[in-house]
Design a protein around this motif. Structure first.
Motif, mmCIF file in Angstrom:
data_model
loop_
_atom_site.group_PDB
_atom_site.id
_atom_site.type_symbol
_atom_site.label_atom_id
_atom_site.label_comp_id
_atom_site.label_asym_id
_atom_site.label_seq_id
_atom_site.Cartn_x
_atom_site.Cartn_y
_atom_site.Cartn_z
ATOM 1 N N GLN A 14 0.809 -1.203 0.000
ATOM 2 C CA GLN A 14 0.000 0.000 0.000
ATOM 3 C C GLN A 14 0.847 1.259 0.000
ATOM 4 N N ARG A 15 2.150 1.127 0.248
ATOM 5 C CA ARG A 15 3.013 2.283 0.322
ATOM 6 C C ARG A 15 3.444 2.735 -1.059
ATOM 7 N N PRO A 16 3.533 4.049 -1.311
ATOM 8 C CA PRO A 16 3.988 4.516 -2.609
ATOM 9 C C PRO A 16 5.456 4.170 -2.819
ATOM 10 N N HIS A 17 5.777 3.665 -3.990
ATOM 11 C CA HIS A 17 7.161 3.318 -4.303
ATOM 12 C C HIS A 17 7.906 4.510 -4.889
ATOM 13 N N GLY A 18 7.233 5.574 -5.182
ATOM 14 C CA GLY A 18 7.851 6.764 -5.732
ATOM 15 C C GLY A 18 6.778 7.807 -5.948
ATOM 16 N N LEU A 19 7.198 8.995 -6.409
ATOM 17 C CA LEU A 19 6.235 10.077 -6.584
ATOM 18 C C LEU A 19 5.175 9.738 -7.617
ATOM 19 N N ARG A 20 5.560 9.059 -8.702
ATOM 20 C CA ARG A 20 4.565 8.722 -9.724
ATOM 21 C C ARG A 20 3.478 7.823 -9.149
ATOM 22 N N ASP A 21 3.892 6.795 -8.412
ATOM 23 C CA ASP A 21 2.896 5.921 -7.795
ATOM 24 C C ASP A 21 2.031 6.693 -6.808
ATOM 25 N N PHE A 22 2.652 7.620 -6.075
ATOM 26 C CA PHE A 22 1.919 8.414 -5.090
ATOM 27 C C PHE A 22 0.804 9.209 -5.764
ATOM 28 N N TYR A 23 1.121 9.893 -6.865
ATOM 29 C CA TYR A 23 0.122 10.745 -7.504
ATOM 30 C C TYR A 23 -0.875 9.969 -8.358
ATOM 31 N N GLU A 24 -0.568 8.729 -8.687
ATOM 32 C CA GLU A 24 -1.545 7.906 -9.391
ATOM 33 C C GLU A 24 -2.513 7.226 -8.428
ATOM 34 N N ASN A 25 -2.256 7.355 -7.120
ATOM 35 C CA ASN A 25 -3.136 6.774 -6.119
ATOM 36 C C ASN A 25 -4.419 7.602 -6.040
ATOM 37 N N PRO A 26 -5.584 7.018 -6.338
ATOM 38 C CA PRO A 26 -6.828 7.799 -6.325
ATOM 39 C C PRO A 26 -7.216 8.349 -4.962
ATOM 40 N N ASP A 27 -6.591 7.849 -3.882
ATOM 41 C CA ASP A 27 -6.901 8.346 -2.544
ATOM 42 C C ASP A 27 -6.157 9.633 -2.210
ATOM 43 N N ASP A 60 -4.500 24.718 -18.073
ATOM 44 C CA ASP A 60 -4.539 24.432 -16.643
ATOM 45 C C ASP A 60 -3.538 23.314 -16.397
ATOM 46 N N ILE A 61 -2.297 23.695 -16.064
ATOM 47 C CA ILE A 61 -1.205 22.733 -15.920
ATOM 48 C C ILE A 61 -1.239 22.127 -14.524
ATOM 49 N N GLY A 62 -1.278 20.802 -14.453
ATOM 50 C CA GLY A 62 -1.471 20.136 -13.174
ATOM 51 C C GLY A 62 -2.914 20.288 -12.737
ATOM 52 N N CYS A 63 -3.814 19.995 -13.658
ATOM 53 C CA CYS A 63 -5.238 20.308 -13.460
ATOM 54 C C CYS A 63 -5.897 19.468 -12.385
ATOM 55 N N GLY A 64 -5.263 18.364 -11.959
ATOM 56 C CA GLY A 64 -5.893 17.523 -10.955
ATOM 57 C C GLY A 64 -7.239 17.023 -11.435
ATOM 58 N N ASP A 65 -8.246 17.142 -10.589
ATOM 59 C CA ASP A 65 -9.577 16.666 -10.970
ATOM 60 C C ASP A 65 -10.373 17.702 -11.764
ATOM 61 N N GLY A 66 -9.751 18.815 -12.118
ATOM 62 C CA GLY A 66 -10.428 19.825 -12.929
ATOM 63 C C GLY A 66 -11.269 20.800 -12.154
ATOM 64 N N SER A 67 -11.209 20.750 -10.816
ATOM 65 C CA SER A 67 -12.078 21.612 -10.011
ATOM 66 C C SER A 67 -11.725 23.087 -10.158
ATOM 67 N N ALA A 68 -10.445 23.413 -10.266
ATOM 68 C CA ALA A 68 -10.056 24.819 -10.421
ATOM 69 C C ALA A 68 -10.581 25.372 -11.745
ATOM 70 N N GLN A 88 -2.933 9.797 -15.059
ATOM 71 C CA GLN A 88 -4.064 9.318 -15.855
ATOM 72 C C GLN A 88 -5.347 9.326 -15.036
ATOM 73 N N ASP A 89 -5.248 9.023 -13.740
ATOM 74 C CA ASP A 89 -6.436 9.036 -12.897
ATOM 75 C C ASP A 89 -6.993 10.450 -12.765
ATOM 76 N N ALA A 90 -6.088 11.439 -12.591
ATOM 77 C CA ALA A 90 -6.540 12.827 -12.501
ATOM 78 C C ALA A 90 -7.212 13.263 -13.797
ATOM 79 N N LEU A 91 -6.641 12.896 -14.937
ATOM 80 C CA LEU A 91 -7.224 13.276 -16.221
ATOM 81 C C LEU A 91 -8.604 12.647 -16.408
ATOM 82 N N ARG A 92 -8.757 11.429 -15.937
ATOM 83 C CA ARG A 92 -10.064 10.782 -16.030
ATOM 84 C C ARG A 92 -11.106 11.579 -15.264
ATOM 85 N N ARG A 93 -10.740 12.026 -14.068
ATOM 86 C CA ARG A 93 -11.684 12.814 -13.267
ATOM 87 C C ARG A 93 -11.889 14.210 -13.856
#
Length: 252
Positions: A14-27, A60-68, A88-93
């Motif tokens: 469950q632990r992130p193995h790096g920053l990419r894994d961390f930011y792809e975590n939907p939680d 919108d660079i680093g748009c996250g879930d698009g809320s901004a 990819q998860d952020a782009l989906r949202r």
């Protein structure tokens, strides 16, 4: 505010193995507060002015879930807003809020846009997550047209409550020492902050990256406890003490 500490998860998977894994975590939270987004959008709308024929291109660079961008859209009528993120998860949202989303990275040539093709860049709560912010601003400068607008927001290391926390020997809000848990500071969420700026440091850094700083403003933080929110809004009158720094700059 109270200081809390969480215990690292024992399941290694469950632990992130790096920053990419961390930011792809939907939680991992990828949204920011609407109050900050609205203030930033108003600054950008005032800078761009009424949309001419065809409108302008706003990335919108680093748009996250698009809320901004969702909050900004009613103020940017006529302009084309494109969400960009590496997750990819952020782009989906984000696709639920934005008609155009693309994957891109803040490396040399990592954004899929031609030189000078954007009229403005929204850079909301991103710079504090970056290993190499220098290269990131170089890439933003590349895609902006001459005189193009940069609207950047980031947490303030010198926020009014952080000054008191440091005097008490408490880790400041927004700062993080681990991707696995909260240690020595208020809060409950790990969001991956790597760098924090004061108002002075942010101004100097952006100016050294080839931009002319136009304005620095403050915004409230949605995570401030309810009894302190009125005080947090009042602190926005002094940007150097506000929770969030809003910076408007133009490509020199």
């Amino acid at each position: 505010m109270t200081t809390t500490s969480t215990t690292p998860r024992t399941n290694a998977e469950q632990r992130p193995h790096g920053l990419r894994d961390f930011y792809e975590n939907p939680d991992v939270p990828v949204a920011s507060g609407d109050a900050r987004s609205l203030r930033q959008a108003r600054m950008l709308a005032a800078a761009l002015g009424p949309a001419a024929s065809g409108g302008g291109v706003v990335l919108d660079i680093g748009c996250g879930d698009g809320s901004a961008a969702r909050v900004a859209a009613p103020l940017l009528t006529g302009h084309r807003v494109i969400g960009v993120d590496w997750s990819q998860d952020a782009l989906r949202r984000a696709s639920g809020h934005l008609p155009h989303v693309v994957r891109g990275e803040l490396t040399d040539g990592g954004l899929p846009f031609a030189d000078g093709s954007a009229d403005a860049v929204l850079f909301s709560e991103v710079i504090e997550h970056l290993v190499d912010p220098d290269s990131a601003l170089d890439e933003l400068r590349r895609v902006l047209r001459p005189g193009g607008h940069l609207m950047l927001s980031t947490p303030n290391l010198a926020a009014w409550y952080n000054r008191g926390l440091l005097l008490a020997g408490v880790q400041p809000v927004f700062s993080e020492v681990s991707l696995r848990g909260i240690h020595g500071r208020p809060g409950r969420e790990v969001v991956g902050h790597l760098r924090l700026y004061t108002a002075r440091a942010l101004r100097e850094f952006v100016a050294a990256s080839g931009f002319d700083v136009v304005r620095l403003a403050g915004a409230p933080f949605h995570g401030v406890p309810r009894p302190l929110r009125a005080l947090d809004r009042l602190a926005c009158a002094v940007p150097g003490a506000a929770s969030i720094l809003l910076l408007h700059a133009r490509k020199a």
